[in-house]
Structure formats: C-alpha cells, structure tokens
Write an enzyme that holds these catalytic residues in place. Structure first.
Site, PDB file in Angstrom:
ATOM      1  N   ASP A  61      39.342  30.095  20.318  1.00  0.00           N
ATOM      2  CA  ASP A  61      40.559  30.830  20.674  1.00  0.00           C
ATOM      3  C   ASP A  61      41.684  29.898  21.123  1.00  0.00           C
ATOM      4  O   ASP A  61      42.865  30.196  20.917  1.00  0.00           O
ATOM      5  CB  ASP A  61      40.252  31.844  21.775  1.00  0.00           C
ATOM      6  CG  ASP A  61      39.561  33.091  21.232  1.00  0.00           C
ATOM      7  OD1 ASP A  61      39.455  33.220  19.998  1.00  0.00           O
ATOM      8  OD2 ASP A  61      39.117  33.922  22.044  1.00  0.00           O
ATOM      9  N   GLY A  62      41.335  28.760  21.743  1.00  0.00           N
ATOM     10  CA  GLY A  62      42.366  27.815  22.153  1.00  0.00           C
ATOM     11  C   GLY A  62      43.138  27.270  20.968  1.00  0.00           C
ATOM     12  O   GLY A  62      44.365  27.139  21.013  1.00  0.00           O
ATOM     13  N   ARG A  66      47.137  27.802  20.017  1.00  0.00           N
ATOM     14  CA  ARG A  66      48.045  26.706  19.667  1.00  0.00           C
ATOM     15  C   ARG A  66      48.719  26.978  18.324  1.00  0.00           C
ATOM     16  O   ARG A  66      49.915  26.720  18.155  1.00  0.00           O
ATOM     17  CB  ARG A  66      47.281  25.378  19.653  1.00  0.00           C
ATOM     18  CG  ARG A  66      46.981  24.841  21.046  1.00  0.00           C
ATOM     19  CD  ARG A  66      46.391  23.449  20.995  1.00  0.00           C
ATOM     20  NE  ARG A  66      44.981  23.474  20.648  1.00  0.00           N
ATOM     21  CZ  ARG A  66      43.995  23.656  21.501  1.00  0.00           C
ATOM     22  NH1 ARG A  66      44.264  23.840  22.788  1.00  0.00           N
ATOM     23  NH2 ARG A  66      42.734  23.653  21.108  1.00  0.00           N
ATOM     24  N   ASN A 135      48.688  36.178  24.737  1.00  0.00           N
ATOM     25  CA  ASN A 135      47.675  36.863  25.536  1.00  0.00           C
ATOM     26  C   ASN A 135      48.217  37.405  26.852  1.00  0.00           C
ATOM     27  O   ASN A 135      48.216  38.603  27.072  1.00  0.00           O
ATOM     28  CB  ASN A 135      46.501  35.918  25.826  1.00  0.00           C
ATOM     29  CG  ASN A 135      45.462  35.913  24.732  1.00  0.00           C
ATOM     30  OD1 ASN A 135      45.489  36.751  23.833  1.00  0.00           O
ATOM     31  ND2 ASN A 135      44.538  34.975  24.791  1.00  0.00           N
ATOM     32  N   GLU A 136      48.625  36.501  27.749  1.00  0.00           N
ATOM     33  CA  GLU A 136      48.974  36.968  29.084  1.00  0.00           C
ATOM     34  C   GLU A 136      49.848  35.982  29.842  1.00  0.00           C
ATOM     35  O   GLU A 136      49.899  34.785  29.538  1.00  0.00           O
ATOM     36  CB  GLU A 136      47.717  37.256  29.918  1.00  0.00           C
ATOM     37  CG  GLU A 136      46.944  36.038  30.390  1.00  0.00           C
ATOM     38  CD  GLU A 136      45.987  35.458  29.386  1.00  0.00           C
ATOM     39  OE1 GLU A 136      46.119  34.238  29.136  1.00  0.00           O
ATOM     40  OE2 GLU A 136      45.122  36.179  28.860  1.00  0.00           O
ATOM     41  N   ARG A 146      45.200  30.469  49.971  1.00  0.00           N
ATOM     42  CA  ARG A 146      44.526  31.745  50.158  1.00  0.00           C
ATOM     43  C   ARG A 146      45.074  32.752  49.151  1.00  0.00           C
ATOM     44  O   ARG A 146      45.752  32.377  48.206  1.00  0.00           O
ATOM     45  CB  ARG A 146      44.745  32.213  51.594  1.00  0.00           C
ATOM     46  CG  ARG A 146      44.053  31.323  52.628  1.00  0.00           C
ATOM     47  CD  ARG A 146      44.529  31.622  54.027  1.00  0.00           C
ATOM     48  NE  ARG A 146      45.884  31.124  54.238  1.00  0.00           N
ATOM     49  CZ  ARG A 146      46.557  31.264  55.374  1.00  0.00           C
ATOM     50  NH1 ARG A 146      46.011  31.918  56.383  1.00  0.00           N
ATOM     51  NH2 ARG A 146      47.775  30.772  55.499  1.00  0.00           N
ATOM     52  N   HIS A 163      47.796  42.130  47.334  1.00  0.00           N
ATOM     53  CA  HIS A 163      47.212  41.013  48.084  1.00  0.00           C
ATOM     54  C   HIS A 163      45.964  40.633  47.289  1.00  0.00           C
ATOM     55  O   HIS A 163      44.936  41.315  47.375  1.00  0.00           O
ATOM     56  CB  HIS A 163      46.871  41.439  49.508  1.00  0.00           C
ATOM     57  CG  HIS A 163      48.013  42.132  50.208  1.00  0.00           C
ATOM     58  ND1 HIS A 163      49.084  41.439  50.734  1.00  0.00           N
ATOM     59  CD2 HIS A 163      48.255  43.445  50.434  1.00  0.00           C
ATOM     60  CE1 HIS A 163      49.935  42.300  51.266  1.00  0.00           C
ATOM     61  NE2 HIS A 163      49.459  43.526  51.098  1.00  0.00           N
ATOM     62  N   ASP A 165      43.969  37.549  44.324  1.00  0.00           N
ATOM     63  CA  ASP A 165      43.883  36.188  43.784  1.00  0.00           C
ATOM     64  C   ASP A 165      44.962  35.953  42.732  1.00  0.00           C
ATOM     65  O   ASP A 165      45.241  34.812  42.365  1.00  0.00           O
ATOM     66  CB  ASP A 165      42.506  35.945  43.160  1.00  0.00           C
ATOM     67  CG  ASP A 165      41.413  35.778  44.207  1.00  0.00           C
ATOM     68  OD1 ASP A 165      41.743  35.668  45.402  1.00  0.00           O
ATOM     69  OD2 ASP A 165      40.222  35.754  43.831  1.00  0.00           O
ATOM     70  N   ALA A 200      41.047  40.528  41.653  1.00  0.00           N
ATOM     71  CA  ALA A 200      40.351  40.599  42.942  1.00  0.00           C
ATOM     72  C   ALA A 200      41.294  41.049  44.055  1.00  0.00           C
ATOM     73  O   ALA A 200      41.430  40.381  45.089  1.00  0.00           O
ATOM     74  CB  ALA A 200      39.716  39.248  43.278  1.00  0.00           C
TER      75      ALA A 200
END
Length: 276
Positions: A61-62, A66, A135-136, A146, A163, A165, A200
């Site tokens: 996929d990489g 590209r 993709n994103e 944090r 709040h 990740d 998360a």
C-alpha cells in the site's frame, strides 16, 4: 491502447525490483515505451509521469500511495499490483500482471475514481501549507506528549473537543486503513463521503461519524504540548496550540485501473477482513 507506461518499484524489495525489470522488458517487446524507477526519480522528473498513459505500482500500500501522489496531479491512472497479500487498494498479484496488461492493451478494464481530501494548515490567520491525501489526515499526539485536545467544527458548527490520542479525517478509501484500526466504520470506496474518527478518545459521547461529501472539517489544537499532523502517514508536521487544520474533499481524484468486476468489493472485503 498503451503507448507509454511508467513502472514504479520499491527499491527495498528484491521482488519488486526483479518484477519491474521483467515487466519493463515485456512491455518494450510489445512496442510500449516504458520507464521504470522509484518515486524520487519520478518526483525529480515529473514529465516522465505526465507523458505516460498508465503507472504500474509494484509493491504494498505504501508504494500505491506514492504512485497516487505522483499521478493524480496529471490525471494519470494507476494499476496497483500487490507483492504479498492482496490489499484493499491492489486486487491483482504478480501472476496476473501480464494478463492484466494484455487486457488493458486490448481495451479492457475500467476506471475506479477515488475521492481525495485537501488539508490546509493555518497558524495565526496565515496558511502555512496545503496537502492532499488519498487515505487520511491525522492530528495525533507526539511520542512524548500526553493526550491532545482537538476541537472539531463541521461546516462552521462546533461538534466537540476530543481528548484523545488523535483525530482522523479519512476518505472512503482511507476508511479501511488507519481509520478502521481506530474503530471507524467501513465506507464503500466509491462513496465521496468523509469519515471522522477519534483515536482512543476519553470521556466523549461523540463516536465516529460519516460526513456528507462536501463537509468542511476544522480541527483546532487546544493543547499546550505539541502534536503532529500526518498526511497519508507522511509529513509529520509539528503543530502548536491554536493551529487549525481545515479538511475538505479535493476537486481532484485518484484513478485506479481495475480488472475485476466492480460488484466484487464486498466479497473481497469479507475475505480480507477474515485474513487480518
């Protein structure tokens, strides 16, 4: 009819290098002007892509991502060939590449247009950069920080402050990539919808969402500690408090060449999810 083909290979894969040589020779024997190279070579000489009819991407996929970045500015279609497991992007393997090329040379196959998203990074009222993703687009905490606070607005209407990740805005194509691993929904890749997925998230009742195709998503970093902006897993741009990333569907598309019937997506989806 194929007159010019670019073959993109992964320089870290012996299988990709070997197949690229053999495929290039095979195409030349059939009268097709062929250039093989790695992504940096094609970036340095964009006319090699702009002048071709097709790019064949040999790898995972990489490599396909590209190829997409190289080709969509020139509206050049990409034929992804998976070396290893078939993926959501690549539906044929090395054993099918020659018959697939013959099929294309005889007028077969069809064009699968995938939506892209465009992301603009703003700081203090000034646009710092612009990026395009297949993709994103992701805002995430840095390795040492944090959780991040990301305020999300959709079409100028405040949604929530996550709040978490991180937060993902994905295309339908990207819904089966990082967004899926983060718990997001799978969207038919032919859709132009966007997907919003928190990573998360803590103490939130706003889950993943599927947004309309013209949605404008603004993500503002509201954390004192730094975060990162990634586009298709690349860039990793440092963000500071107050930075805004504005994401919307791009007017450009990425075109793949497909050889299997379009109605096989769901069958392939189930098979690949069972294998993962």
């Amino acid at each position: 009819m194929l007159e010019r083909v670019a073959v993109l290979y992964n320089p870290l894969s012996d299988a990709s290098i070997k197949l690229s040589r053999e495929l290039a020779d095979w195409l030349v024997e059939r009268g097709v002007k062929t250039t093989r190279g790695v992504s940096q070579e094609f970036r340095d000489q964009p006319h090699l892509v702009a002048d071709c009819d097709l790019m064949i991407a040999l790898g995972g996929d990489g490599t396909v991502l590209r190829a997409a970045r190289l080709c969509f500015p020139h509206n050049i279609p990409v034929l992804p060939v998976a070396l290893g497991h078939l993926s959501f992007m690549a539906e044929i393997g090395p054993d099918e590449v020659y018959s697939g090329c013959e099929q294309i040379m005889n007028g077969g196959g069809w064009f699968d247009e995938r939506s892209l998203v465009r992301a603009q990074l703003w700081r203090g009222g000034q646009k710092l950069s612009q990026h395009t993703a297949l993709n994103e687009v992701v805002i995430s905490r840095s390795d040492l920080s944090r959780i991040v606070n990301v305020h999300v607005t959709i079409d100028d209407s405040p949604l929530t402050t996550y709040h978490a990740d991180g937060v993902i805005v994905a295309t339908a194509t990207g819904s089966t990539a990082y967004a899926l691993a983060a718990g997001g929904p799978i969207v038919d890749p032919r859709s132009q919808a966007l997907v919003l997925v928190p990573i998360a998230a803590h103490l939130t009742n706003i889950p993943s969402m599927v947004l309309h195709e013209d949605a404008v998503v603004t993500m503002q970093l509201r954390s004192r500690h730094h975060a990162l902006l990634a586009v298709d897993g690349r860039e990793n741009i440092d963000l500071i408090e107050g930075d805004e990333v504005v994401v919307r569907r791009s007017p450009q598309v990425c075109t793949f060449v497909r050889l299997r019937p379009s109605n096989q997506f769901y069958t392939q989806l189930v098979a690949r999810l069972r294998r993962s």
